[in-house]
Design a protein around this motif. Structure first.
Motif, PDB file in Angstrom:
ATOM      1  N   PRO A 155      36.391 -22.192  30.121  1.00 44.28           N
ATOM      2  CA  PRO A 155      36.420 -23.655  29.968  1.00 44.28           C
ATOM      3  C   PRO A 155      36.004 -24.053  28.549  1.00 44.28           C
ATOM      4  CG  PRO A 155      34.569 -22.994  31.337  1.00 44.28           C
ATOM      5  CD  PRO A 155      35.375 -21.768  31.062  1.00 44.28           C
ATOM      6  N   ASP A 156      36.617 -25.140  28.068  1.00 45.48           N
ATOM      7  CA  ASP A 156      36.339 -25.627  26.720  1.00 45.48           C
ATOM      8  C   ASP A 156      35.468 -26.878  26.839  1.00 45.48           C
ATOM      9  OD1 ASP A 156      36.432 -25.948  23.985  1.00 45.48           O
ATOM     10  OD2 ASP A 156      38.266 -27.158  24.079  1.00 45.48           O
ATOM     11  N   PHE A 157      34.263 -26.821  26.294  1.00 43.84           N
ATOM     12  CA  PHE A 157      33.338 -27.956  26.328  1.00 43.84           C
ATOM     13  C   PHE A 157      33.256 -28.565  24.940  1.00 43.84           C
ATOM     14  CE2 PHE A 157      31.671 -25.248  29.768  1.00 43.84           C
ATOM     15  CZ  PHE A 157      31.742 -26.150  30.810  1.00 43.84           C
ATOM     16  N   ASP A 158      33.479 -29.861  24.879  1.00 42.08           N
ATOM     17  CA  ASP A 158      33.331 -30.593  23.623  1.00 42.08           C
ATOM     18  C   ASP A 158      31.977 -31.300  23.681  1.00 42.08           C
ATOM     19  OD1 ASP A 158      33.628 -31.895  21.258  1.00 42.08           O
ATOM     20  OD2 ASP A 158      35.275 -33.192  21.910  1.00 42.08           O
ATOM     21  N   ALA A 159      30.957 -30.654  23.147  1.00 44.93           N
ATOM     22  CA  ALA A 159      29.587 -31.154  23.259  1.00 44.93           C
ATOM     23  C   ALA A 159      29.413 -32.522  22.604  1.00 44.93           C
ATOM     24  CB  ALA A 159      28.615 -30.153  22.649  1.00 44.93           C
ATOM     25  N   SER A 160      30.039 -32.737  21.466  1.00 47.39           N
ATOM     26  CA  SER A 160      29.873 -34.026  20.786  1.00 47.39           C
ATOM     27  C   SER A 160      30.482 -35.165  21.600  1.00 47.39           C
ATOM     28  CB  SER A 160      30.486 -33.984  19.387  1.00 47.39           C
ATOM     29  OG  SER A 160      31.866 -33.714  19.475  1.00 47.39           O
ATOM     30  N   GLN A 161      31.625 -34.928  22.250  1.00 48.01           N
ATOM     31  CA  GLN A 161      32.234 -35.962  23.079  1.00 48.01           C
ATOM     32  C   GLN A 161      31.398 -36.232  24.316  1.00 48.01           C
ATOM     33  OE1 GLN A 161      36.222 -35.146  24.334  1.00 48.01           O
ATOM     34  NE2 GLN A 161      36.451 -37.096  25.377  1.00 48.01           N
ATOM     35  N   ILE A 162      30.829 -35.203  24.912  1.00 51.49           N
ATOM     36  CA  ILE A 162      29.960 -35.389  26.078  1.00 51.49           C
ATOM     37  C   ILE A 162      28.728 -36.196  25.689  1.00 51.49           C
ATOM     38  CG2 ILE A 162      28.477 -34.182  27.727  1.00 51.49           C
ATOM     39  CD1 ILE A 162      30.549 -31.898  27.700  1.00 51.49           C
ATOM     40  N   LEU A 163      28.157 -35.908  24.531  1.00 57.61           N
ATOM     41  CA  LEU A 163      26.990 -36.630  24.047  1.00 57.61           C
ATOM     42  C   LEU A 163      27.317 -38.100  23.791  1.00 57.61           C
ATOM     43  CD1 LEU A 163      24.032 -36.373  23.158  1.00 57.61           C
ATOM     44  CD2 LEU A 163      24.867 -35.863  20.877  1.00 57.61           C
ATOM     45  N   ARG A 164      28.469 -38.367  23.156  1.00 57.24           N
ATOM     46  CA  ARG A 164      28.873 -39.753  22.910  1.00 57.24           C
ATOM     47  C   ARG A 164      29.089 -40.504  24.220  1.00 57.24           C
ATOM     48  NH1 ARG A 164      32.179 -37.637  18.592  1.00 57.24           N
ATOM     49  NH2 ARG A 164      33.846 -37.443  20.111  1.00 57.24           N
ATOM     50  N   ARG A 165      29.742 -39.873  25.177  1.00 56.04           N
ATOM     51  CA  ARG A 165      30.006 -40.502  26.459  1.00 56.04           C
ATOM     52  C   ARG A 165      28.700 -40.799  27.188  1.00 56.04           C
ATOM     53  NH1 ARG A 165      34.003 -37.193  29.184  1.00 56.04           N
ATOM     54  NH2 ARG A 165      32.282 -35.750  29.430  1.00 56.04           N
ATOM     55  N   THR A 166      27.735 -39.884  27.129  1.00 59.35           N
ATOM     56  CA  THR A 166      26.438 -40.094  27.770  1.00 59.35           C
ATOM     57  C   THR A 166      25.699 -41.249  27.122  1.00 59.35           C
ATOM     58  OG1 THR A 166      26.317 -37.740  28.269  1.00 59.35           O
ATOM     59  CG2 THR A 166      24.269 -38.974  28.399  1.00 59.35           C
ATOM     60  N   ARG A 167      25.711 -41.307  25.801  1.00 57.45           N
ATOM     61  CA  ARG A 167      25.040 -42.403  25.102  1.00 57.45           C
ATOM     62  C   ARG A 167      25.701 -43.742  25.413  1.00 57.45           C
ATOM     63  NH1 ARG A 167      24.125 -39.599  19.211  1.00 57.45           N
ATOM     64  NH2 ARG A 167      22.341 -38.329  19.830  1.00 57.45           N
ATOM     65  N   ARG A 168      27.025 -43.746  25.469  1.00 56.19           N
ATOM     66  CA  ARG A 168      27.752 -44.973  25.775  1.00 56.19           C
ATOM     67  C   ARG A 168      27.407 -45.456  27.178  1.00 56.19           C
ATOM     68  NH1 ARG A 168      33.066 -43.426  26.048  1.00 56.19           N
ATOM     69  NH2 ARG A 168      32.889 -42.820  23.877  1.00 56.19           N
ATOM     70  N   ARG A 169      27.384 -44.557  28.153  1.00 61.53           N
ATOM     71  CA  ARG A 169      27.045 -44.934  29.523  1.00 61.53           C
ATOM     72  C   ARG A 169      25.614 -45.458  29.612  1.00 61.53           C
ATOM     73  NH1 ARG A 169      29.665 -39.929  32.945  1.00 61.53           N
ATOM     74  NH2 ARG A 169      31.822 -40.602  32.760  1.00 61.53           N
TER      75      ARG A 169
END
Length: 145
Positions: free
Chosen positions: A11-25
């Motif tokens: 699986p490919d994890f995009d850590a920066s996108q996950i972090l941005r999505r978490t901060r946005r939520r």
């Protein structure tokens, strides 16, 4: 068994996108809670913002004058003031709240008024528009019954 080891893609994890999505939520959640609190306590938020401004003057009406007798205007060290209306509070509730503001209980005067609950606050001194700060003494007038 070895022929299946390399067949599945990792699986490919995009850590920066996950972090941005978490901060946005999280930001949206905090904004939603703040909006709900402001909507639920809109009068308090409005009173605090109006009391903190220096150029606003209260309207001169008979209802405002009668409620000023039970309203304590507490002045914070940063210069902001907040009105505290003790109308209808019991004396023990008022003294507990005064401990939070670090003001002292002065004299308690009992006054006979028809139709009020015994022990409820009828007036404070000094009352609004005079301000009270930490360490000041506040006198109460309560209903005798």
């Amino acid at each position: 068994m070895n022929r299946f080891a390399n067949s599945a893609e990792a699986p490919d994890f995009d850590a920066s996108q996950i972090l941005r999505r978490t901060r946005r939520r999280r930001t949206i959640g905090v904004a939603a809670v703040a909006t709900a609190l402001i909507a639920a306590g809109g009068g308090t938020a409005l009173a605090t913002s109006v009391a903190g401004s220096s150029n606003s003057a209260p309207a001169a009406t008979s209802t405002a004058t009668s409620s000023d007798a039970t309203t304590l205007l507490y002045l914070f060290p940063n210069g902001q003031s907040i009105p505290i209306d003790f109308a209808g509070w019991r004396l023990d509730e008022a003294t507990t709240y005064m401990q939070k503001t670090q003001t002292k209980l002065g004299t308690v005067t009992k006054k006979t008024v028809k139709g009020c609950k015994p022990g409820s606050v009828l007036g404070v001194s000094p009352h609004a528009p005079k301000t009270v700060k930490k360490g000041d003494t506040v006198d109460f007038t309560v209903c005798a019954g």
